[in-house]
Design a protein around this motif. Structure first.
Motif, PDB file in Angstrom:
ATOM      1  N   ALA A 144      10.169   4.854   1.944  1.00 46.75           N
ATOM      2  CA  ALA A 144       9.713   6.038   1.648  1.00 46.75           C
ATOM      3  C   ALA A 144      10.568   6.742   0.765  1.00 46.75           C
ATOM      4  CB  ALA A 144       9.321   6.974   2.777  1.00 46.75           C
ATOM      5  N   ARG A 145      10.127   7.678  -0.053  1.00 52.09           N
ATOM      6  CA  ARG A 145      10.747   8.775  -1.079  1.00 52.09           C
ATOM      7  C   ARG A 145      10.294   9.669  -0.946  1.00 52.09           C
ATOM      8  NH1 ARG A 145       7.887   8.372  -6.009  1.00 52.09           N
ATOM      9  NH2 ARG A 145       6.326   6.993  -6.072  1.00 52.09           N
ATOM     10  N   ILE A 170       6.926  16.352  -0.363  1.00 50.29           N
ATOM     11  CA  ILE A 170       6.020  15.403   0.137  1.00 50.29           C
ATOM     12  C   ILE A 170       6.801  14.116   0.146  1.00 50.29           C
ATOM     13  CG2 ILE A 170       4.119  16.853  -0.513  1.00 50.29           C
ATOM     14  CD1 ILE A 170       3.758  14.819  -2.724  1.00 50.29           C
ATOM     15  N   ALA A 171       5.975  13.139   0.719  1.00 49.30           N
ATOM     16  CA  ALA A 171       6.510  11.943   0.655  1.00 49.30           C
ATOM     17  C   ALA A 171       5.671  10.840   0.429  1.00 49.30           C
ATOM     18  CB  ALA A 171       7.383  11.664   2.052  1.00 49.30           C
ATOM     19  N   ILE A 172       6.138   9.605  -0.135  1.00 46.97           N
ATOM     20  CA  ILE A 172       5.433   8.424  -0.341  1.00 46.97           C
ATOM     21  C   ILE A 172       6.137   7.342   0.670  1.00 46.97           C
ATOM     22  CG2 ILE A 172       4.450   6.970  -1.993  1.00 46.97           C
ATOM     23  CD1 ILE A 172       3.243   9.357  -2.641  1.00 46.97           C
ATOM     24  N   VAL A 176      -2.187   6.524  -4.108  1.00 53.86           N
ATOM     25  CA  VAL A 176      -2.133   6.307  -2.696  1.00 53.86           C
ATOM     26  C   VAL A 176      -3.377   6.084  -2.041  1.00 53.86           C
ATOM     27  CG1 VAL A 176       0.085   7.927  -2.453  1.00 53.86           C
ATOM     28  CG2 VAL A 176      -2.237   8.940  -1.999  1.00 53.86           C
ATOM     29  N   GLU A 177      -3.410   5.104  -1.303  1.00 56.03           N
ATOM     30  CA  GLU A 177      -4.737   4.810  -0.475  1.00 56.03           C
ATOM     31  C   GLU A 177      -5.023   5.378   0.934  1.00 56.03           C
ATOM     32  OE1 GLU A 177      -5.449   0.405  -0.426  1.00 56.03           O
ATOM     33  OE2 GLU A 177      -3.656   0.399  -1.614  1.00 56.03           O
ATOM     34  N   TRP A 178      -3.988   6.250   1.371  1.00 58.75           N
ATOM     35  CA  TRP A 178      -4.277   7.171   2.448  1.00 58.75           C
ATOM     36  C   TRP A 178      -3.405   8.220   2.455  1.00 58.75           C
ATOM     37  CZ3 TRP A 178      -7.652   6.332   6.503  1.00 58.75           C
ATOM     38  CH2 TRP A 178      -7.963   5.249   6.513  1.00 58.75           C
ATOM     39  N   VAL A 179      -3.650   9.271   2.877  1.00 60.26           N
ATOM     40  CA  VAL A 179      -2.859  10.503   3.233  1.00 60.26           C
ATOM     41  C   VAL A 179      -2.898  11.194   4.482  1.00 60.26           C
ATOM     42  CG1 VAL A 179      -2.342  13.153   2.280  1.00 60.26           C
ATOM     43  CG2 VAL A 179      -3.118  11.322   0.701  1.00 60.26           C
ATOM     44  N   PHE A 180      -1.551  11.299   4.995  1.00 64.14           N
ATOM     45  CA  PHE A 180      -1.506  12.011   6.433  1.00 64.14           C
ATOM     46  C   PHE A 180      -0.761  13.161   6.585  1.00 64.14           C
ATOM     47  CE2 PHE A 180      -2.030   7.239   6.869  1.00 64.14           C
ATOM     48  CZ  PHE A 180      -2.908   7.284   8.107  1.00 64.14           C
ATOM     49  N   HIS A 181      -1.413  14.142   7.337  1.00 66.16           N
ATOM     50  CA  HIS A 181      -0.852  15.474   7.332  1.00 66.16           C
ATOM     51  C   HIS A 181      -0.424  15.715   8.830  1.00 66.16           C
ATOM     52  CE1 HIS A 181      -0.263  19.991   7.315  1.00 66.16           C
ATOM     53  NE2 HIS A 181      -0.952  19.784   6.030  1.00 66.16           N
ATOM     54  N   CYS A 182       1.000  16.050   9.014  1.00 68.12           N
ATOM     55  CA  CYS A 182       1.461  16.062  10.110  1.00 68.12           C
ATOM     56  C   CYS A 182       1.366  17.568  10.930  1.00 68.12           C
ATOM     57  CB  CYS A 182       2.890  15.864  10.032  1.00 68.12           C
ATOM     58  SG  CYS A 182       3.391  14.022   9.397  1.00 68.12           S
ATOM     59  N   MET A 237       0.901  -1.229  -0.181  1.00 65.74           N
ATOM     60  CA  MET A 237       0.087  -0.069  -0.012  1.00 65.74           C
ATOM     61  C   MET A 237       0.837   1.320  -0.041  1.00 65.74           C
ATOM     62  SD  MET A 237      -2.580   1.461   3.118  1.00 65.74           S
ATOM     63  CE  MET A 237      -3.849  -0.043   2.979  1.00 65.74           C
ATOM     64  N   LYS A 238       0.578   2.081  -0.932  1.00 68.93           N
ATOM     65  CA  LYS A 238       1.128   3.375  -0.716  1.00 68.93           C
ATOM     66  C   LYS A 238       0.554   4.376   0.070  1.00 68.93           C
ATOM     67  CE  LYS A 238       3.345   3.168  -5.373  1.00 68.93           C
ATOM     68  NZ  LYS A 238       3.275   3.799  -6.575  1.00 68.93           N
ATOM     69  N   ILE A 239       1.221   5.171   0.898  1.00 65.31           N
ATOM     70  CA  ILE A 239       0.646   6.294   1.650  1.00 65.31           C
ATOM     71  C   ILE A 239       1.212   7.599   1.494  1.00 65.31           C
ATOM     72  CG2 ILE A 239       0.412   6.835   4.044  1.00 65.31           C
ATOM     73  CD1 ILE A 239       0.346   4.066   4.651  1.00 65.31           C
ATOM     74  N   GLY A 240       0.509   8.554   1.167  1.00 62.94           N
ATOM     75  CA  GLY A 240       1.166   9.823   0.911  1.00 62.94           C
ATOM     76  C   GLY A 240       1.232  10.409   2.426  1.00 62.94           C
ATOM     77  N   VAL A 241       2.185  11.571   2.367  1.00 67.96           N
ATOM     78  CA  VAL A 241       2.673  12.114   3.576  1.00 67.96           C
ATOM     79  C   VAL A 241       3.093  13.553   3.377  1.00 67.96           C
ATOM     80  CG1 VAL A 241       3.835  12.024   5.711  1.00 67.96           C
ATOM     81  CG2 VAL A 241       3.388  10.091   4.698  1.00 67.96           C
ATOM     82  N   LEU A 242       2.508  14.401   4.082  1.00 64.49           N
ATOM     83  CA  LEU A 242       2.813  15.887   4.056  1.00 64.49           C
ATOM     84  C   LEU A 242       2.681  16.664   5.207  1.00 64.49           C
ATOM     85  CD1 LEU A 242       0.029  17.752   2.010  1.00 64.49           C
ATOM     86  CD2 LEU A 242      -0.241  15.814   3.203  1.00 64.49           C
ATOM     87  N   SER A 243       3.272  17.693   5.367  1.00 65.72           N
ATOM     88  CA  SER A 243       3.286  18.505   6.687  1.00 65.72           C
ATOM     89  C   SER A 243       3.801  19.858   6.284  1.00 65.72           C
ATOM     90  CB  SER A 243       4.535  18.007   7.509  1.00 65.72           C
ATOM     91  OG  SER A 243       4.528  18.596   8.807  1.00 65.72           O
ATOM     92  N   ASP A 244       3.416  20.938   7.296  1.00 62.22           N
ATOM     93  CA  ASP A 244       3.510  22.111   7.090  1.00 62.22           C
ATOM     94  C   ASP A 244       3.313  22.806   6.004  1.00 62.22           C
ATOM     95  OD1 ASP A 244       5.482  22.559   9.607  1.00 62.22           O
ATOM     96  OD2 ASP A 244       5.893  20.674   8.864  1.00 62.22           O
TER      97      ASP A 244
END
Length: 169
Positions: A164-165, A154-156, A28-34, A1-8
């Protein structure tokens, strides 16, 4: 599963749109914001995201009650936790924390409970394993926050290969 991650994201509407495009292209199947979404109106730019969006608040967020109202106004599949989020996806234990207390980030990463810890705040890209735990800071959507921090990113995260990348926007 790929998850997107972003912040700020700091009210960077056009870069949020680019992030949403990348996340959709990557399927991506989910995205998380930090955290550090900042103004509630910024949620407008997340429209069109095809994955559920989950996040925490940071130390620089605007009126949290307005965030909740705007997410409903624009029909976003978005749920917030105040400061800390725990979730298990495909047998991966994931923690999400803004990162404004570096000693807490270090404790989350080193405690051995989590497969991945997503964090932000510093705007510095981090992608490193500490034991079994991946410490991942996607960076910021600010193009330049200091002479040493340049480039919105951003990151995956891939749960299958536990790596992750970063993607520069």
């Amino acid at each position: 599963m790929k998850i997107g991650v972003l912040s700020d994201t700091h009210d960077q509407g056009e870069l949020i749109r680019k992030a949403v495009e990348h996340f959709n292209q990557e399927k991506v199947e989910w995205v998380f914001h930090c955290g550090d979404w900042v103004s509630p109106f910024i949620l407008y730019f997340f429209q069109g995201l095809k994955a559920p969006l989950r996040g925490v608040f940071g130390n620089n967020d605007g009126d949290k009650f307005r965030h909740l109202a705007f997410k409903d106004k624009w029909g976003l599949d978005l749920k917030y936790e105040e400061r800390f989020l725990e979730i298990t996806l495909e047998s991966r234990q994931i923690a999400v924390f803004h990162g404004d207390y570096s000693s807490l980030v270090e404790a989350l990463v080193s405690c051995g409970k989590y497969d991945a810890v997503f964090h932000g705040h510093t705007h510095l890209r981090v992608n490193e394993h500490v034991g079994k735990t991946l410490s991942l800071n996607p960076g910021s959507l600010m193009k330049e926050t200091s002479p040493t921090v340049k480039g919105a990113s951003i990151a995956i995260y891939d749960t299958h290969n536990h790596s992750a990348r970063h993607i520069l926007l």
